[in-house]
Design an enzyme around this catalytic site. Structure first.
Site, mmCIF file in Angstrom:
data_model
loop_
_atom_site.group_PDB
_atom_site.id
_atom_site.type_symbol
_atom_site.label_atom_id
_atom_site.label_comp_id
_atom_site.label_asym_id
_atom_site.label_seq_id
_atom_site.Cartn_x
_atom_site.Cartn_y
_atom_site.Cartn_z
ATOM 1 C CB SER A 1 -0.809 -0.103 1.207
ATOM 2 O OG SER A 1 -1.641 1.188 1.356
ATOM 3 C CG ASP B 1 -5.043 1.482 -0.325
ATOM 4 O OD1 ASP B 1 -3.646 1.313 -0.283
ATOM 5 O OD2 ASP B 1 -5.596 2.503 0.123
ATOM 6 C CD GLU C 1 -5.146 4.489 -2.371
ATOM 7 O OE1 GLU C 1 -5.302 3.675 -3.348
ATOM 8 O OE2 GLU C 1 -4.251 4.643 -2.033
#
Lengths: 112, 112
Positions: free
Chosen positions: A6, A16, A29
């Site tokens: 990440s 992510d 994200e």
């Protein structure tokens, strides 16, 4: 599925999380904070959009403020600051953002 | 997107790779070898199928033998051994498996 690494260090535009349920595919994200604001650099949002276009997913910024549920904003609803980056206020988010059920297509409630 | 933790240790049925191109979504379990055979425990294939069902992806076992390209077999084309696990011979794979272009939908060549 969570991404292997990440953060903004990777050269590949990986979000992510990638999620799917057989109907809807999401690229997310993720940001969490104990403050009332979240700041994001625009390259991170650009990468989220780029990945989503390639993969075939709907991009969202997923946010967790203290005492709130997870909240989700589409990139077009994220406000830019003067310097071209992004700032999301908790109050704006509570008003405009979607909840998990909504982005999964389980609930199509319209927010006024 | 590569999974964060590969191998059979994780409790969640994550494949090694999830890929999409806006039309096709793939979940791929990856094996490489310098030998002429690949063995896989059946829980790994079960997990691949389970994840694919939930996520909405087509499952494949992706294999790289020495001197071959990457080759891909759908779970239903993987032969079980007597003990319920799986064994893939290189020659079988060269005959039956698909290449990357084919599983991405770029080439629909039928193999005889």
């Amino acid at each position: 599925m969570r991404a292997p690494a990440s953060g903004g260090a990777t050269k590949k535009p990986l979000p992510d999380v990638v999620a799917g349920n057989g109907k809807i595919y999401l690229a997310i994200e993720v940001k969490t904070t104990t403050k009332d604001k979240i700041y994001i650099d625009h390259p991170q949002i650009d990468a989220l959009i780029e990945f989503s276009d390639i993969f075939g997913a709907t991009p969202y910024l997923g946010m967790k403020f203290k005492y709130t549920k997870w909240l989700f904003l589409a990139p077009e609803n994220i406000l830019k600051t003067k310097n071209g980056n992004y700032k999301i206020e908790k109050d704006y988010c509570l008003e405009k953002a979607l909840e998990l059920d909504e982005i999964c297509g389980f609930d199509t409630q319209v927010k006024f």
